[in-house]
Design an enzyme around this catalytic site. Structure first.
Site, PDB file in Angstrom:
ATOM      1  N   HIS A  36       0.816  -1.364  -0.181  1.00 45.20           N
ATOM      2  CA  HIS A  36      -0.076  -0.104   0.033  1.00 45.20           C
ATOM      3  C   HIS A  36       0.802   1.116   0.035  1.00 45.20           C
ATOM      4  CE1 HIS A  36       0.879   0.637   4.247  1.00 45.20           C
ATOM      5  NE2 HIS A  36       0.263  -0.377   4.669  1.00 45.20           N
ATOM      6  N   HIS A  41       4.444   1.379   1.862  1.00 46.72           N
ATOM      7  CA  HIS A  41       5.253   0.566   1.316  1.00 46.72           C
ATOM      8  C   HIS A  41       5.908   1.155   0.347  1.00 46.72           C
ATOM      9  CE1 HIS A  41       2.633  -2.775   3.007  1.00 46.72           C
ATOM     10  NE2 HIS A  41       3.628  -2.749   3.729  1.00 46.72           N
ATOM     11  N   CYS A  53       3.868 -11.969  22.376  1.00 48.06           N
ATOM     12  CA  CYS A  53       2.710 -11.354  21.915  1.00 48.06           C
ATOM     13  C   CYS A  53       2.787 -12.193  20.355  1.00 48.06           C
ATOM     14  CB  CYS A  53       3.001  -9.889  21.722  1.00 48.06           C
ATOM     15  SG  CYS A  53       2.020  -9.275  20.527  1.00 48.06           S
ATOM     16  N   CYS A  88       3.394  -9.432  17.514  1.00 45.73           N
ATOM     17  CA  CYS A  88       4.687  -9.015  17.144  1.00 45.73           C
ATOM     18  C   CYS A  88       5.662 -10.154  17.073  1.00 45.73           C
ATOM     19  CB  CYS A  88       5.253  -8.295  18.291  1.00 45.73           C
ATOM     20  SG  CYS A  88       4.085  -7.047  18.785  1.00 45.73           S
ATOM     21  N   CYS A 115       0.614  -5.957  25.597  1.00 35.87           N
ATOM     22  CA  CYS A 115       1.616  -5.615  24.429  1.00 35.87           C
ATOM     23  C   CYS A 115       1.486  -3.953  24.009  1.00 35.87           C
ATOM     24  CB  CYS A 115       1.320  -6.472  23.282  1.00 35.87           C
ATOM     25  SG  CYS A 115       1.838  -5.919  21.872  1.00 35.87           S
ATOM     26  N   HIS A 150      -0.155  -3.910  20.251  1.00 43.01           N
ATOM     27  CA  HIS A 150      -1.509  -4.433  19.809  1.00 43.01           C
ATOM     28  C   HIS A 150      -2.662  -4.449  21.045  1.00 43.01           C
ATOM     29  CE1 HIS A 150       1.326  -6.659  16.964  1.00 43.01           C
ATOM     30  NE2 HIS A 150       0.236  -6.587  16.306  1.00 43.01           N
ATOM     31  N   LYS A 176      -4.965   6.165  11.037  1.00 41.74           N
ATOM     32  CA  LYS A 176      -4.186   5.017  10.585  1.00 41.74           C
ATOM     33  C   LYS A 176      -4.951   4.464   9.330  1.00 41.74           C
ATOM     34  CE  LYS A 176      -1.034   1.714  12.255  1.00 41.74           C
ATOM     35  NZ  LYS A 176      -0.613   0.939  13.313  1.00 41.74           N
ATOM     36  N   LYS A 222      -7.625  -1.861   6.871  1.00 47.09           N
ATOM     37  CA  LYS A 222      -8.533  -2.415   5.702  1.00 47.09           C
ATOM     38  C   LYS A 222      -9.932  -2.151   6.441  1.00 47.09           C
ATOM     39  CE  LYS A 222      -6.458  -6.189   3.767  1.00 47.09           C
ATOM     40  NZ  LYS A 222      -6.354  -7.675   4.118  1.00 47.09           N
TER      41      LYS A 222
HETATM   42  N1  MSP Z   1       9.434  -7.340   7.504  1.00 45.02           N
HETATM   43  C1  MSP Z   1       9.488  -6.293   8.745  1.00 45.02           C
HETATM   44  C2  MSP Z   1      10.908  -5.601   7.896  1.00 45.02           C
HETATM   45  C3  MSP Z   1      12.158  -6.536   8.131  1.00 45.02           C
HETATM   46  S1  MSP Z   1      13.553  -5.256   7.544  1.00 45.02           S
HETATM   47  C4  MSP Z   1      14.760  -6.394   7.759  1.00 45.02           C
HETATM   48  C5  MSP Z   1       8.388  -5.276   8.165  1.00 45.02           C
HETATM   49  N2  MSP Z   1       7.693  -5.277   7.207  1.00 45.02           N
HETATM   50  S2  MSP Z   1       6.458  -4.379   6.742  1.00 45.02           S
HETATM   51  O1  MSP Z   1       5.897  -5.018   5.784  1.00 45.02           O
HETATM   52  O2  MSP Z   1       5.677  -4.281   8.127  1.00 45.02           O
HETATM   53  O3  MSP Z   1       7.018  -2.969   6.465  1.00 45.02           O
HETATM   54  C6  MSP Z   1       7.113  -2.198   7.409  1.00 45.02           C
HETATM   55  C7  MSP Z   1       7.579  -0.812   6.599  1.00 45.02           C
HETATM   56  O4  MSP Z   1       6.589  -0.540   5.527  1.00 45.02           O
HETATM   57  C8  MSP Z   1       7.894   0.431   7.496  1.00 45.02           C
HETATM   58  O5  MSP Z   1       8.775   0.460   8.214  1.00 45.02           O
HETATM   59  C9  MSP Z   1       7.582   1.464   6.209  1.00 45.02           C
HETATM   60  O6  MSP Z   1       8.968   1.442   5.390  1.00 45.02           O
HETATM   61  C10 MSP Z   1       6.829   0.881   5.455  1.00 45.02           C
HETATM   62  N3  MSP Z   1       5.241   1.364   5.922  1.00 45.02           N
HETATM   63  C11 MSP Z   1       4.304   0.669   6.188  1.00 45.02           C
HETATM   64  N4  MSP Z   1       3.043   1.355   6.521  1.00 45.02           N
HETATM   65  C12 MSP Z   1       3.432   2.499   6.733  1.00 45.02           C
HETATM   66  C13 MSP Z   1       2.909   3.983   6.487  1.00 45.02           C
HETATM   67  N5  MSP Z   1       1.616   4.066   6.943  1.00 45.02           N
HETATM   68  N6  MSP Z   1       3.672   5.153   6.524  1.00 45.02           N
HETATM   69  C14 MSP Z   1       4.819   5.040   6.037  1.00 45.02           C
HETATM   70  N7  MSP Z   1       5.464   3.726   6.086  1.00 45.02           N
HETATM   71  C15 MSP Z   1       5.029   2.685   6.401  1.00 45.02           C
HETATM   72  O7  MSP Z   1       8.420  -4.477   9.222  1.00 45.02           O
END
Ligand code: MSP
Length: 660
Positions: free
Chosen positions: A18, A21, A126, A129, A143, A146, A295, A298
């Protein structure tokens, strides 16, 4: 040659990509392109994180094996990036054989050095997490992420002696002020280190509980904890330990959001130190994208699809907005109104207008041939100086991940150029036949526009390519940067291809009709509010049901006897004229006149089915006016959730019979 290696987090494959990412990956792409423009040997890595309990659960839900599931979602991420203009050089998956081997090498190395030990451990686990919490880390026993009660699990596990390296890490962060940036996150990490809440890290999970992970090389009954596995991707993708790319590109820089600060700022550097490897150069930490200050989720239906935005408003405009709107490090709020506002103000009005005006004048007065010119007047010199300083600021700020401020610095130049057009009035020069002066003015404008396009290429590769093409340059569309020495471009206005053919017109960023958008948005907002209401109503109902089934405090027999409970016969029933959920019942309790009681049973009983039926009610409840009608008592019902049934004696009794 200077190298630059940039990584994004490897994303979990339990959800589709989304806006969040996309933001991180677009920023990483812009940084990679920027450093390519500075002539640095650049490598850009992204990928997917595919082990752990969550994946197994998500796969089960879909009726797939973990392998089938991770292949599918990882494929979505991999396919998405090029569609957002992202040109990553590598894509790592934690299920790659090369990665698994590197994780095992790393574990063995740290184990051999004596920094991994086996021990009994009881902790608050948790599942959300996928980690243990210490007593101190819990908030009111819950936690902190969560807000659920973790399960206390006691088992034998392997531990990384992280605590041994924490004092060293603190010193390192103090001595290297930009190791973690921006400053606020550095402060957060120092506070974490000083709180004393950090201990050794449990890095294994027994196979009896989890099998979807990388086996420990020194104990086949255990798999590796996902974070320990995942962080190693940053070097496994370079072929560590033996790979040539590891030697060439490490140490690199990481880009993450604040949610995963701790693993990157504490676990990873101590892991590297224990393995005897150099630390990364910078940890760049950004804030969260919110949608209308809430935030993304879904259930609220407010998840922003980056592809959809790119398709609606143009990929480059979307990328520009993301970098310009979020002050790196702070949270930002996403809305289509804000996006359209920026497109119309910054791109259509300021930048688009500059290109369109100057190119049409070049067509009109110079037959689209880029004219020569030399700086003469004070106004020319001021523009020349501003161009150099704006570019220098831009470069400096961009290097320090201050993208919004960098773009703002460049826009000072864009706006000044529009003013220069107004003050120099080329149309008057043309009318007066001042051809040489006219050439100079247009030359200065075109030269500055070229510099702007070069600076913008990392952010808006397609649009910047189009701008340069309009200025008579050939720009390949294969990710090759338009310059390898952007820093040298700041020194003078040179570089413009005098004599080359410019485009006769330009319409880079058409204005978006914000009134139509406002209408569409209002409809969307109403729909989303409706959804929020439904979610809230559902929650409330859940709470009410829970309250209804939970035991109430004890009451005395006298209190119970004080209730006037009776059986009555319904004389008539109709819908309440102003409340959908209420029926207006007239009930005979043997009082001479039937009594009016309003009851919230309209969803469950048709009024015409009630006449003649016996019901139970409380009569001495204080009368109450509900939506304009009086209710004198309350009819008794039973049921939880969506069930609601009237209480009725099993045989007819005289109207007004007491219930005891
Ligand atoms: N798999 C772990 C990361 C391991 S790195 C060795 C993880 N994955 S995640 O799919 O949850 O991705 C988290 C990252 O997605 C955040 O750190 C950020 O880069 C991005 N984002 C997800 N949602 C976000 C927002 N709402 N806003 C900005 N970025 C965020 O954690």
């Amino acid at each position: 040659m200077k190298t630059f290696y940039i990584t994004t987090p490897i994303y979990y494959v339990n959800a589709n990509p989304h806006l969040g990412h996309a933001y991180t990956t677009i920023v990483a792409d812009a940084m990679a392109r920027f450093h390519r423009c500075l002539g640095e040997d650049t490598l850009f890595l992204t990928g997917t994180d595919e082990h752990g309990d969550k994946i197994v659960q998500a796969a089960e839900k879909r009726g797939l094996t973990p392998r089938q599931f991770v292949d599918e979602i990882s494929g979505h991420f991999r396919a998405l990036w090029p569609r957002l203009g992202i040109a990553n050089d590598r894509f790592v998956r934690t299920t790659d054989e090369q990665h698994k081997a590197a994780v095992q090498d790393f574990l063995q190395k740290v184990y051999d050095a004596g920094d991994i030990y086996f021990g009994e451990f009881g902790g608050h686990y948790c599942y959300g997490c996928e980690r243990f919490y210490t007593e101190k880390e819990l908030e009111n026993g819950l936690c902190p992420q969560h807000l659920t009660k973790p399960e206390f699990i006691s088992e034998k596990n392997y531990f990384f002696r992280m605590s041994k390296y924490l004092p060293w890490l603190r010193e390192y962060i103090l001595a290297n002020p930009d190791f973690i940036r921006p400053e606020r996150y550095r402060g957060e990490v120092l506070a974490m280190l000083e709180s004393g809440a950090l201990e050794d890290l449990c890095i294994s999970r027994p196979k009896t509980r989890l099998t979807w992970g990388i086996e420990l090389p020194f104990d086949h009954d255990y798999v590796c904890y996902v974070w320990f596995d995942a962080l190693i991707n940053y070097i496994s993708a370079l072929g560590w330990p033996g790979g040539a790319e590891y030697a060439r590109y490490w140490p690199g820089e990481h880009l993450v959001a604040k949610d995963i600060l701790k693993p990157h700022a504490v676990f990873w550097p101590t892991m590297l130190k224990a393995a005897g490897l150099p630390l990364y150069r910078h940890l760049n930490v950004h804030g969260y994208w919110l949608v209308r200050d809430t935030k993304m989720s879904k259930s609220l239906g407010n998840v922003v699809d980056p592809l959809d935005m790119g398709q609606r408003y143009g990929l480059d405009a979307f990328r520009y907005f993301l970098l310009r709107e979020m002050h790196f490090g702070s949270d930002a709020s996403f809305s289509e109104e804000a996006l359209v506002g920026r497109i119309n103000a910054d791109l259509a009005n300021d930048l688009g207008n500059l290109f369109s005006r100057v190119l049409s004048m070049t067509a009109k007065y110079c037959d689209s041939q880029i004219p020569a010119g030399t700086v003469h007047t004070d106004a020319d010199r001021a523009i020349e100086e501003l161009c150099a300083s704006a570019m220098e600021n831009y470069l400096q700020l961009f290097r320090n991940v201050r993208f919004a401020q960098a773009l703002e610095a460049l826009w000072e130049l864009v706006r000044a150029l529009n003013k220069y057009v107004d003050s120099q009035a080329p149309w008057t020069l043309a009318k007066e036949g001042q051809q040489e002066r006219l050439s100079t003015v247009l030359n200065i404008l075109l030269a500055c526009m070229r510099k702007i396009a070069l600076c913008l290429w990392p952010v808006m590769p397609k649009a910047a390519g189009a701008m340069l093409a309009q200025l008579g340059e050939e720009v390949p569309d294969d990710g090759t940067p338009p310059t390898r020495d952007l820093a040298a471009e700041t020194a003078s206005l040179s570089g413009l291809r005098v004599g080359a053919k410019a485009a006769p017109a330009s319409n880079l960023f058409p204005r978006i009709d914000s009134a139509a958008l406002a209408e569409e948005q209002a409809a969307k907002k109403a729909k989303s509010q409706e959804k929020t209401k439904k979610v809230q109503a559902k929650d409330e109902k859940k709470k009410a049901d829970a309250a209804a089934t939970s035991p109430l405090p004890e009451i005395s027999f006298d209190t119970f006897k004080s209730l006037d409970l009776r059986v009555g016969t319904v004389v008539s029933a109709e819908r309440h004229p102003h409340a959908d959920r209420l029926l207006r019942l007239l009930i005979d309790f043997g009082e001479g006149e039937p009594r009016q009681i309003l009851s919230g049973i309209a969803e469950y009983y048709a009024p015409e089915a009630l006449a003649g039926r016996q019901v139970c009610a409380v009569l001495n409840l204080a009368p109450r006016k509900i939506r304009g009608l009086m209710s004198c008592g309350m009819v008794l019902t039973a049921g939880v959730g969506d069930c609601c049934r009237l209480l009725t004696p099993d045989e007819v009794v005289p109207a007004g019979s007491p219930i005891s």
